[in-house]
Design a protein around this motif. Structure first.
Motif, PDB file in Angstrom:
ATOM      1  N   VAL A 103       0.889  -1.224  -0.007  1.00 14.58           N
ATOM      2  CA  VAL A 103       0.055   0.052  -0.072  1.00 14.58           C
ATOM      3  C   VAL A 103       0.768   1.205  -0.074  1.00 14.58           C
ATOM      4  O   VAL A 103       0.775   1.925  -0.919  1.00 14.58           O
ATOM      5  N   VAL A 112       0.948   3.889  -3.076  1.00 17.29           N
ATOM      6  CA  VAL A 112       0.734   5.441  -2.809  1.00 17.29           C
ATOM      7  C   VAL A 112       1.736   6.220  -3.174  1.00 17.29           C
ATOM      8  O   VAL A 112       1.782   7.354  -3.613  1.00 17.29           O
ATOM      9  N   ALA A 140      -6.350   4.415   1.551  1.00 18.68           N
ATOM     10  CA  ALA A 140      -5.889   3.226   1.164  1.00 18.68           C
ATOM     11  C   ALA A 140      -5.539   2.166   2.360  1.00 18.68           C
ATOM     12  O   ALA A 140      -6.170   0.962   2.044  1.00 18.68           O
ATOM     13  N   GLU A 186      -7.898  -1.237   2.481  1.00 17.58           N
ATOM     14  CA  GLU A 186      -6.983  -2.374   2.442  1.00 17.58           C
ATOM     15  C   GLU A 186      -7.483  -3.451   3.807  1.00 17.58           C
ATOM     16  O   GLU A 186      -7.412  -4.627   3.570  1.00 17.58           O
TER      17      GLU A 186
END
Length: 79
Positions: free
Chosen positions: A10, A14, A45, A49
């Motif tokens: 993640v 990002v 995010a 997730e």
């Protein structure tokens, strides 16, 4: 993929950096693309997730990798 790998992925996505750059030293000071806008993208995010919801205070506090992990653990995510 375990939760540690998910979290690193993640952050990698990002901030548009290789996963290998995400470690316990990763922070707003060491990741070039970690600015205020990308921090908000990161929070969203991570929430998506891991199916968690951060408080406003948590959102402001999670400025490095260890703090993100600690906060996720407080939400029941295991590492």
């Amino acid at each position: 993929m375990n939760n540690e790998q998910k979290l690193k992925t993640v952050l990698s996505n990002v901030f548009n950096v290789p996963v290998s750059q995400i470690d316990d030293e990763a922070s707003v000071d060491t990741v070039e693309n970690w600015d205020s806008l990308n921090h908000l993208n990161l929070v969203l995010a991570i929430e998506q997730e891991f199916a968690v919801s951060f408080t406003e205070e948590e959102t402001v506090e999670i400025m490095n990798y260890p703090l993100i992990k600690m906060t996720l653990k407080e939400h029941g995510v295991t590492f």
